[in-house]
Design a protein around this motif. Structure first.
Motif, short mmCIF file in Angstrom:
data_model
loop_
_atom_site.label_atom_id
_atom_site.label_comp_id
_atom_site.label_asym_id
_atom_site.label_seq_id
_atom_site.Cartn_x
_atom_site.Cartn_y
_atom_site.Cartn_z
N ALA A 91 0.83 -1.21 0.00
CA ALA A 91 0.00 0.00 0.00
C ALA A 91 0.86 1.25 0.00
CB ALA A 91 -0.93 -0.02 1.21
N VAL A 92 1.96 1.22 0.76
CA VAL A 92 2.88 2.36 0.77
C VAL A 92 3.48 2.55 -0.62
CG1 VAL A 92 5.11 3.16 1.64
CG2 VAL A 92 3.43 2.22 3.22
N PHE A 93 3.95 1.49 -1.20
CA PHE A 93 4.59 1.53 -2.52
C PHE A 93 3.65 2.07 -3.60
CE2 PHE A 93 6.15 -1.39 -6.16
CZ PHE A 93 6.88 -0.35 -6.73
N THR A 94 2.52 1.41 -3.77
CA THR A 94 1.60 1.79 -4.84
C THR A 94 0.88 3.09 -4.55
OG1 THR A 94 -0.15 0.41 -3.87
CG2 THR A 94 1.26 -0.61 -5.51
N GLY A 95 0.61 3.36 -3.26
CA GLY A 95 -0.04 4.61 -2.91
C GLY A 95 0.83 5.82 -3.21
N VAL A 96 2.09 5.77 -2.79
CA VAL A 96 3.01 6.87 -3.06
C VAL A 96 3.23 7.05 -4.56
CG1 VAL A 96 5.41 7.64 -2.82
CG2 VAL A 96 4.18 6.73 -0.84
N ALA A 97 3.49 5.96 -5.26
CA ALA A 97 3.71 6.04 -6.70
C ALA A 97 2.49 6.61 -7.42
CB ALA A 97 4.06 4.67 -7.26
N GLY A 98 1.30 6.14 -7.04
CA GLY A 98 0.08 6.60 -7.68
C GLY A 98 -0.23 8.05 -7.40
N LEU A 99 0.02 8.50 -6.17
CA LEU A 99 -0.23 9.90 -5.83
C LEU A 99 0.69 10.84 -6.62
CD1 LEU A 99 -0.73 9.72 -1.96
CD2 LEU A 99 -2.43 10.45 -3.65
N ILE A 100 1.94 10.47 -6.76
CA ILE A 100 2.87 11.30 -7.53
C ILE A 100 2.46 11.34 -9.00
CG2 ILE A 100 5.26 11.47 -8.36
CD1 ILE A 100 6.14 10.40 -5.62
N TYR A 101 2.11 10.18 -9.55
CA TYR A 101 1.71 10.11 -10.96
C TYR A 101 0.41 10.87 -11.21
CZ TYR A 101 0.25 8.12 -15.44
OH TYR A 101 -0.17 7.94 -16.73
N LYS A 102 -0.50 10.83 -10.25
CA LYS A 102 -1.81 11.48 -10.42
C LYS A 102 -1.68 12.99 -10.59
CE LYS A 102 -6.38 11.67 -8.21
NZ LYS A 102 -7.17 11.25 -7.02
N ARG A 103 -0.65 13.58 -10.01
CA ARG A 103 -0.47 15.03 -10.09
C ARG A 103 -0.08 15.49 -11.49
NH1 ARG A 103 0.09 17.73 -5.25
NH2 ARG A 103 1.42 19.28 -6.26
N ASN A 104 0.60 14.62 -12.23
CA ASN A 104 1.06 14.98 -13.57
C ASN A 104 1.32 13.69 -14.34
OD1 ASN A 104 1.99 16.36 -15.82
ND2 ASN A 104 4.05 16.62 -15.00
#
Length: 202
Positions: A93-106
């Motif tokens: 959850a930490v891995f995919t959550g952080v990666a997804g949040l960063i990608y979602k911004r741009n």
């Protein structure tokens, strides 16, 4: 518009469920690397579907895949009294959550790469407190004591004398490599799978 949103929501749920099932199957194909880390710590690539979900649908979907694949794994082939599944969920959850949040911004390829790298690093760091405060104390209570766990690490490196040292020297880099390999595999398969993930034909 409402019909389109409803259709998209149903498709996203279906894709999340499908990727959760794939993640559960991938968890069955975990494997040890006893020359590098004790055999009870195993390599698997079950975060790959979760990272695909996080990039294609959003970080919440990625975290849901992490949750559902571990629930399914505990039901169908769990062998750790649920401890391994909880630990796997938290780190995934930490891995995919952080990666997804960063990608979602741009949403660019560069941002996806940055998100994956940051997510892998954060997961590796998070693995230390997760294992130190939760999973290893529970394992020790259930399976023979902390001394036996540390001894398994000392069989590889006799200079390690504490649980924290074991986690920093072995688990942290192991988890980082796992995250980086999962990210690489994700980038290799994302484009071919994109029509399925996004519900469009080429």
């Amino acid at each position: 518009m409402n019909m389109a949103k409803s259709t998209r929501r149903v498709r996203n749920l279906a894709v999340t469920g499908m990727l959760s099932a794939v993640g559960c199957v991938l968890m069955m194909f975990d494997f040890p690397l006893p020359m590098l880390i004790p055999s009870f710590v195993k390599m698997d690539f079950s975060e790959l579907p979760a990272l695909l979900a996080s990039f294609s649908i959003g970080p919440v979907s990625g975290i849901m895949v992490c949750l559902l694949k571990n629930v399914l794994s505990a039901i169908f082939h769990g062998s750790t009294l649920g401890i391994g599944e909880v630990c796997n969920f938290l780190m995934g959850a930490v891995f995919t959550g952080v990666a997804g949040l960063i990608y979602k911004r741009n949403k660019t390829r560069k941002t996806a790469i940055i998100g994956s790298l940051v997510g892998a690093v954060v997961m590796a760091i998070a693995s230390v407190p997760i294992n130190f405060f939760f999973s290893y104390p529970v394992y020790a209570a259930a399976f023979g004591g902390m001394e036996a766990i540390i001894a398994a690490y000392q069989a590889i490196n006799p200079n390690i004398g504490s649980l924290l040292g074991c986690l920093i020297v072995f688990n942290l880099p192991f988890t980082l490599v796992k995250g980086l390999l999962t990210s690489l595999l994700t980038f290799l398969v994302y484009k071919p799978l994109s029509p399925i993930l996004h519900g469009r034909s080429e």
